[in-house]
Design an enzyme around this catalytic site. Structure first.
Site, short mmCIF file in Angstrom:
data_model
loop_
_atom_site.label_atom_id
_atom_site.label_comp_id
_atom_site.label_asym_id
_atom_site.label_seq_id
_atom_site.Cartn_x
_atom_site.Cartn_y
_atom_site.Cartn_z
N HIS A 107 30.84 54.71 62.70
CA HIS A 107 29.53 54.28 62.20
C HIS A 107 28.60 55.50 62.25
O HIS A 107 28.78 56.40 63.06
CB HIS A 107 29.01 53.11 63.03
CG HIS A 107 29.68 51.81 62.66
ND1 HIS A 107 29.11 50.91 61.80
CD2 HIS A 107 30.88 51.29 63.00
CE1 HIS A 107 29.93 49.88 61.63
NE2 HIS A 107 31.02 50.09 62.35
N CYS A 165 27.43 46.26 62.71
CA CYS A 165 27.96 45.06 63.35
C CYS A 165 26.79 44.21 63.85
O CYS A 165 25.90 44.72 64.54
CB CYS A 165 28.87 45.45 64.51
SG CYS A 165 29.46 44.02 65.42
P1 HMG Z 1 34.23 30.55 69.46
O1 HMG Z 1 32.89 29.99 69.42
O2 HMG Z 1 34.69 31.17 70.72
O3 HMG Z 1 35.31 29.48 68.99
O4 HMG Z 1 34.33 31.56 68.25
P2 HMG Z 1 35.87 28.18 69.71
O5 HMG Z 1 37.35 28.32 69.72
O6 HMG Z 1 35.15 27.90 70.99
O7 HMG Z 1 35.45 27.02 68.66
C1 HMG Z 1 34.10 26.65 68.45
C2 HMG Z 1 33.91 26.18 67.01
O8 HMG Z 1 34.12 27.26 66.13
C3 HMG Z 1 34.91 25.10 66.59
O9 HMG Z 1 34.23 24.26 65.65
C4 HMG Z 1 35.98 25.85 65.86
O10 HMG Z 1 36.66 25.08 64.91
C5 HMG Z 1 35.14 26.94 65.18
P3 HMG Z 1 33.62 22.83 66.10
O11 HMG Z 1 34.79 22.09 66.65
O12 HMG Z 1 32.58 23.16 67.14
O13 HMG Z 1 33.06 22.30 64.81
N1 HMG Z 1 35.92 28.18 64.91
C6 HMG Z 1 35.99 28.78 63.72
N2 HMG Z 1 35.43 28.49 62.53
C7 HMG Z 1 35.71 29.36 61.50
N3 HMG Z 1 36.52 30.43 61.63
C8 HMG Z 1 37.08 30.74 62.79
C9 HMG Z 1 36.82 29.90 63.90
N4 HMG Z 1 37.22 29.93 65.21
C10 HMG Z 1 36.66 28.87 65.80
N5 HMG Z 1 37.86 31.81 62.89
C11 HMG Z 1 34.88 33.49 66.99
C12 HMG Z 1 35.16 32.67 68.24
C13 HMG Z 1 35.51 34.84 67.16
C14 HMG Z 1 35.44 32.78 65.79
C15 HMG Z 1 33.33 33.61 66.83
O14 HMG Z 1 32.79 34.14 68.00
C16 HMG Z 1 32.91 34.47 65.64
O15 HMG Z 1 33.06 34.07 64.51
N6 HMG Z 1 32.33 35.67 65.93
C17 HMG Z 1 31.91 36.60 64.91
C18 HMG Z 1 32.72 37.87 65.06
C19 HMG Z 1 32.42 38.86 63.96
O16 HMG Z 1 32.59 38.58 62.79
N7 HMG Z 1 31.95 40.06 64.36
C20 HMG Z 1 31.75 41.15 63.44
C21 HMG Z 1 33.05 41.76 63.04
S1 HMG Z 1 33.76 42.83 64.27
C22 HMG Z 1 33.09 44.38 63.93
O17 HMG Z 1 32.23 44.49 63.10
C23 HMG Z 1 33.65 45.59 64.62
C24 HMG Z 1 34.59 46.41 63.73
O18 HMG Z 1 33.97 46.78 62.53
C25 HMG Z 1 35.04 47.69 64.48
C26 HMG Z 1 33.89 48.49 65.07
O19 HMG Z 1 32.99 48.90 64.32
O20 HMG Z 1 33.92 48.70 66.27
C27 HMG Z 1 35.84 45.61 63.38
MG MG Z 2 32.62 48.47 62.30
#
Ligand code: HMG
Ligand code: MG
Length: 312
Positions: free
Chosen positions: A210, A241
């Protein structure tokens, strides 16, 4: 991969858009992907199967992935981000053959980003790998906060090497080393990649820098000197992010291509086309994008080649 070539993984549609206030509609994101393919990008991250209430910008990733992969088939390698089994099952509803898991080197970032500890994130990956194997899908691994964490500060390189090795042993074909908050400098990058190369073949490593402090291009060059040939870039320098406050987007694709063109390294990507996309994206995002190369291009406004050739 040829010795004198580099692969760029375009992450603008995912890492870029996930942190932008101005959301792009599915139709516009498809158009964005098509323009990138036309510019020569072959590895493109098309979206993320994460919680829509947490990252609303990624809603519609299923439609984009299906549309682009049905249209371009094997011409491109399209990938998507999956955090857990739910995300993987959603990805399986599309023709995607390449997914990316993501883990962090610091506990606080792991909790904020994916709501679990580092250890729990690795157990979630087991289900992803099981489904990937069954469906012949390749898995890439991202490692975040490899240089510092926005909540905990410094991160030990020993931890980074240990977790990168773990992802590699689990079966990730490539480990992308993330400077999530853009703090690294070239000396640190060289040092870390030297350590990583001792446990993972360099062809299986990638750099994800980044550009928060303007060091990302220099960091690519440092990693390139260590033999790294895959870098993640984002058109225009879009994004960041959502869980790394204050962090800028990835190094701009235009900036990376400009550097690599200058070194005589092949990418297969047209900088002129990237500049056109830069202007298109600025209109869509209703703001100026960070890349200066994208704004001015290879030529200066008088149509002359910029740089020392005219400065002397
Ligand atoms: P959680 O809250 O821990 O999930 O989410 P859970 O298992 O406790 O479930 C809670 C609810 O979420 C449930 O629904 C699940 O069905 C739903 P409810 O029963 O309450 O209606 N759920 C989902 N829905 C859609 N898609 C899913 C999913 N999983 C559970 N996959 C989770 C855990 C990781 C999904 C959540 O915390 C999340 O979406 N976080 C966002 C993460 C993200 O996108 N971050 C940015 C990307 S990473 C990044 O940018 C870094 C990178 O670029 C490298 C770098 O730069 O370092 C890669
Ligand atoms: Mg990134």
């Amino acid at each position: 991969m040829a010795k004198n070539s580099v692969q760029l993984v375009e992450v603008g549609l995912r890492d870029g858009l996930q942190n932008e206030m101005q959301p792009l509609a599915v139709k516009e994101r498809i158009e964005f992907a098509e323009k990138l393919i036309e510019a020569g990008l072959r590895r493109i991250e098309l979206g993320a199967f994460v919680r829509e209430d947490r990252v609303p910008q990624m809603a519609g990733s299923e439609q984009i992935t299906t549309n682009i992969l049905q249209k371009y088939g094997r011409k491109i390698k399209g990938s998507v981000l999956v955090p857990n089994e739910i995300g993987m099952l959603a990805a399986l509803q599309t023709p995607v053959k390449d997914v990316a898991v993501f883990a962090s080197c610091s506990e606080s970032f792991s909790r904020k980003n994916i709501n679990c500890s580092i250890e729990e994130s690795f157990s979630r990956f087991e289900n992803i790998f099981r489904l990937a194997k069954k469906n012949r899908i390749k898995v890439r691994g991202y490692l975040s906060t490899c240089f510092a964490c926005p909540y905990e500060g410094n991160v030990s390189s020993k931890k980074v090497v240990e977790l990168a090795r773990r992802l590699y042993k689990m079966g990730c074909y490539e480990i992308s080393i993330g400077d999530t908050i853009g703090v690294a400098t070239p000396g640190e990058v060289k040092k870390l990649f030297k350590q990583l190369k001792k446990v993972i073949p360099v062809k299986n490593l990638a750099g994800h820098f980044h550009d928060t402090r303007g060091m990302a291009v220099a960091n690519i060059y440092a990693a390139f000197q260590e033999g790294v040939r895959v870098f993640d870039t984002s058109l225009g320098g879009l994004g960041g992010c959502p869980y790394a406050p204050g962090s800028a987007g990835n190094v701009a694709t235009e900036d990376a291509v400009y550097l690599l063109d200058g070194l005589g390294v092949k990418t297969g990507i047209s900088i002129e086309k990237l500049v056109e996309i830069h202007h298109w994206a600025e209109e869509k995002m209703k703001k100026e994008l960070p890349s200066r190369v994208g704004r001015i291009g290879r030529l200066n406004p008088l149509g002359k080649v910029s740089g020392p050739a005219i400065a002397l």
